[in-house]
Design a protein around this motif. Structure first.
Motif, short mmCIF file in Angstrom:
data_model
loop_
_atom_site.label_atom_id
_atom_site.label_comp_id
_atom_site.label_asym_id
_atom_site.label_seq_id
_atom_site.Cartn_x
_atom_site.Cartn_y
_atom_site.Cartn_z
N VAL A 53 16.17 15.16 43.06
CA VAL A 53 15.93 16.23 44.93
C VAL A 53 15.40 16.80 44.72
N THR A 54 14.01 17.28 46.04
CA THR A 54 13.53 18.44 45.89
C THR A 54 14.26 18.84 47.67
N SER A 55 13.89 19.72 48.36
CA SER A 55 13.77 19.86 49.95
C SER A 55 12.35 18.86 49.98
N ALA A 56 11.65 18.77 49.47
CA ALA A 56 10.33 17.81 50.12
C ALA A 56 10.87 16.36 50.29
N ASP A 57 11.37 16.06 49.71
CA ASP A 57 11.87 14.48 49.38
C ASP A 57 13.18 13.68 51.29
N THR A 58 12.89 12.98 51.20
CA THR A 58 13.39 12.33 52.05
C THR A 58 14.49 10.58 51.39
N LEU A 59 15.58 10.64 51.86
CA LEU A 59 16.63 9.85 51.19
C LEU A 59 16.33 8.63 52.72
N THR A 60 16.16 7.67 51.95
CA THR A 60 16.68 6.07 52.44
C THR A 60 18.02 5.90 52.85
N LEU A 61 18.94 5.48 53.79
CA LEU A 61 20.34 5.51 53.40
C LEU A 61 20.69 4.09 54.28
N LYS A 62 20.99 3.63 53.49
CA LYS A 62 21.01 2.53 54.28
C LYS A 62 22.81 1.71 54.41
N LEU A 63 22.86 1.79 55.93
CA LEU A 63 24.66 1.64 55.70
C LEU A 63 25.17 0.13 55.89
N ALA A 64 26.10 0.46 55.29
CA ALA A 64 26.98 -1.07 55.83
C ALA A 64 27.59 -1.46 56.50
N PRO A 65 27.89 -2.82 57.76
CA PRO A 65 28.48 -2.84 59.22
C PRO A 65 30.15 -1.75 58.46
N GLY A 66 30.24 -1.11 59.51
CA GLY A 66 31.27 -0.23 59.21
C GLY A 66 30.89 0.91 58.13
N GLY A 67 30.09 0.86 57.37
CA GLY A 67 29.88 1.61 56.20
C GLY A 67 29.71 3.69 56.69
N GLY A 68 29.33 3.82 54.98
CA GLY A 68 29.12 4.95 55.33
C GLY A 68 28.80 6.08 53.71
N GLN A 69 28.17 7.58 53.80
CA GLN A 69 27.52 7.66 52.24
C GLN A 69 28.84 9.25 52.42
N ALA A 70 28.38 9.24 51.34
CA ALA A 70 28.11 11.19 50.73
C ALA A 70 27.36 11.03 49.79
N ILE A 71 26.83 12.10 49.87
CA ILE A 71 26.35 12.59 49.32
C ILE A 71 26.28 14.29 48.32
N ARG A 72 26.25 14.45 47.01
CA ARG A 72 27.07 16.24 46.91
C ARG A 72 25.70 16.29 46.48
N PHE A 73 25.04 18.18 46.83
CA PHE A 73 24.21 17.76 45.85
C PHE A 73 24.55 19.36 45.15
N VAL A 74 23.99 19.30 43.77
CA VAL A 74 24.02 20.18 42.84
C VAL A 74 22.74 20.17 42.29
N ALA A 75 22.94 22.17 42.67
CA ALA A 75 21.05 22.84 41.88
C ALA A 75 21.15 23.24 40.61
N HIS A 76 20.40 23.16 40.79
CA HIS A 76 19.89 23.32 38.64
C HIS A 76 19.34 24.05 38.85
#
Length: 76
Positions: A53-76
């Motif tokens: 990804v880059t700063s120009a991107d948008t992520l679509t996050l689909k959260l399940a009932p009672g759920g969530g997400q975590a995203i870690r970004f590692v620079a290159h």
């Protein structure tokens, strides 16, 4: 790092990544609800993905009932 959670209702969110440094590439390490995740019937279903990804991107996050997400970004 970015994290999102929801209540008993599933949700789809759009997360702009414009907070990342422009001109840099990142690996987004995504820990998300599996497609069949549900807080009552399948609470431990998780999927781990990586994508570039880059700063120009948008992520679509689909959260399940009672759920969530975590995203870690590692620079290159």
């Amino acid at each position: 790092m970015m994290a999102d959670v929801t209540d008993a209702q599933p949700r789809t969110l759009q997360a702009r990544l414009d907070f990342l440094t422009p001109g840099r590439r990142y690996t987004a390490q995504i820990y998300r609800d599996a497609d069949d995740a549900h807080w009552a019937s399948n609470p431990e279903a998780v999927t781990i993905q990586s994508r570039q990804v880059t700063s120009a991107d948008t992520l679509t996050l689909k959260l399940a009932p009672g759920g969530g997400q975590a995203i870690r970004f590692v620079a290159h």
